[in-house]
Design an enzyme around this catalytic site. Structure first.
Site, short mmCIF file in Angstrom:
data_model
loop_
_atom_site.label_atom_id
_atom_site.label_comp_id
_atom_site.label_asym_id
_atom_site.label_seq_id
_atom_site.Cartn_x
_atom_site.Cartn_y
_atom_site.Cartn_z
N GLN A 46 3.15 77.53 -8.38
CA GLN A 46 2.20 76.54 -7.88
C GLN A 46 1.67 76.99 -6.54
O GLN A 46 2.40 77.49 -5.70
CB GLN A 46 2.92 75.18 -7.76
N GLU B 134 14.56 64.28 -0.31
CA GLU B 134 15.37 64.89 0.75
C GLU B 134 16.79 65.19 0.28
O GLU B 134 17.37 66.22 0.66
CB GLU B 134 15.40 63.99 1.99
#
Length: 432
Positions: A281, A251
């Site tokens: 990805q 975070e």
């Protein structure tokens, strides 16, 4: 994944209403204890961003300016911040608790700071597990986190606030960052990283605010039982699988302008994290995937990257490109450059009793007069007035000659700080 495009914010802004509905779906009912088990990592950062963009369209413009500057810095090495010097970030941790278990200890908080310092300085032992094709990309971001030693008003602090609340479960609506809504107000976001540890609902582990958002909500919120490391402080309260402190690492990465490594494209192979050296990805990875897990024709997802969704034990690296992107915030004109000059990490020196300055009268209705040591120069003193929440009362001005007029202040209690350089005294007074 290096598919840079500035239309990303515009697309996100257009999708904001739908994503904001998702954020509301994730939000628990305030006042009800959540019992939802955490079966996999869930981060609310992108849903929060969508809600913010819907509420404040100007935020997209601010973020676009930050992104333009970031790309300019990345394109010109001469403009980049040298990582030879460590950035020191003062941290204040707001622990909001409704039960004894939620009131995590200072030792558990300190274990989280230790994890952040290891992960952002490549001091974590598990980075050596990085597969060979990515081993050369593991980066030392050269950022150090320290618990604040002084408050915004200049008082000494441990950098940890414990506050009881009637709210048993929090959502992503930022109420936890607002004292009037049962939470705790942010300290000056240009000088501190604000972390809130609380009971998040609906299986969320945390969420963050990107640079460019409102200062009043700037910072990172973490589930109390995912805050800290069982490996460093076993006596804490933890959620299994997410008990090594990597939720905060993830975070804080968002807070330092990193996106999810898969580009939040739901597996379409069209998204971008705006970093050149992370492979394209398809979608997020959960658990501890065996390498290589191939998607989007890559040589294997960089699933061990902190910005994927794997378990704490299976994420252990930032890439060089991610480090450069984060450090762009601390270059001249960067969105978080104010942290470089923050006094928050330095303990205040208290004025010696023999030379301490005070003031009179107390209570006062019109004028406060400094009572200075014999021979002291009144012009050398910096005098400021704050309310009890730490907000500076700018309608009060010190005249440099020993007096300040307080007649414009509402009646109530205030703090006066009197300082000379690094020495600060802090005293309370009452306005009649």
């Amino acid at each position: 994944m290096n598919k840079l495009y500035f239309s990303a914010l515009a697309l996100l802004a257009s999708a904001a209403p739908a994503l904001a509905q998702d954020a509301q779906r994730l939000a628990p009912v305030t006042g009800m204890e959540t019992t939802t088990p955490i079966t996999h990592r869930a981060c609310g950062t992108m849903e929060v961003l969508a809600a913010q963009l819907a509420a404040d369209p100007a935020q997209a413009q601010r973020m676009a300016r930050i992104e333009a500057q970031t790309q300019q810095l990345l394109a010109n090495p001469a403009l980049q911040r040298s990582t030879a010097g460590t950035v020191i970030i003062p941290v204040v941790v707001h622990v909001l608790y409704n039960t004894a278990a939620q009131n995590i200890s200072d030792a558990q908080v300190q274990s989280q700071i230790a994890v952040l310092n290891e992960d952002y300085q490549k001091l974590n032992a598990d980075y050596t597990k990085t597969p060979g094709i990515y081993a050369g990309l593991v980066a030392n971001v050269n950022v150090q986190f320290v618990l604040a030693k002084r408050t915004p008003t200049g008082a000494a602090t441990t950098g940890i606030i414990h506050k009881a609340t009637k709210t048993s479960s929090w959502s992503t609506n930022d109420a936890v960052k607002n004292s009037k809504r049962g939470g705790d107000d942010a300290w000056d976001a240009t000088k501190y990283l604000n972390l809130w540890a609380c009971n998040l609902g609906q299986g969320l582990l945390g969420y963050a605010q990107f640079p460019g958002g409102s200062a009043s909500t700037d910072g990172v919120v973490i589930l109390y039982s995912a805050f800290g490391s069982r490996a460093k402080y076993a006596a804490g309260t933890y959620t299994s699988t997410y008990d090594l402190g990597r939720t905060a690492t993830h975070e804080v990465g968002h807070w330092l302008n990193l996106r999810h490594i898969w580009g939040d494209d739901s597996g379409a192979c069209t998204g971008s994290d705006q970093v050149a050296d992370t492979p394209n990805q398809g979608a997020e990875n959960y658990g501890c995937p065996a390498f290589p897990h191939v998607s989007c024709s890559n040589s294997g997802d960089m699933s061990m990257n902190y910005m994927d969704y794997t378990d704490d034990a299976c994420m252990y690296m930032f890439s060089t490109g991610q480090s450069q992107r984060m450090n762009a915030l601390f270059a001249a004109g960067g969105a978080r450059v104010g942290l470089l000059t923050s006094p928050g990490g330095t303990a205040p020196r208290t004025l010696a009793t023999s030379s301490a300055a005070s003031f009179y009268p107390n209570p006062a209705a019109d004028v406060l007069t400094l009572d200075l040591p014999r021979g002291a120069d009144a012009a050398r003193y910096a005098v400021r007035v704050y309310d009890l929440t730490g907000h500076e009362m700018t309608q009060v001005r010190y005249d440099g000659r020993g007096q300040m007029r307080v007649s414009d202040l509402p009646k109530g209690l205030y703090y006066v700080t009197i300082g000379t350089g690094a020495e600060v005294s802090r005293q309370r007074f009452e306005k009649e």
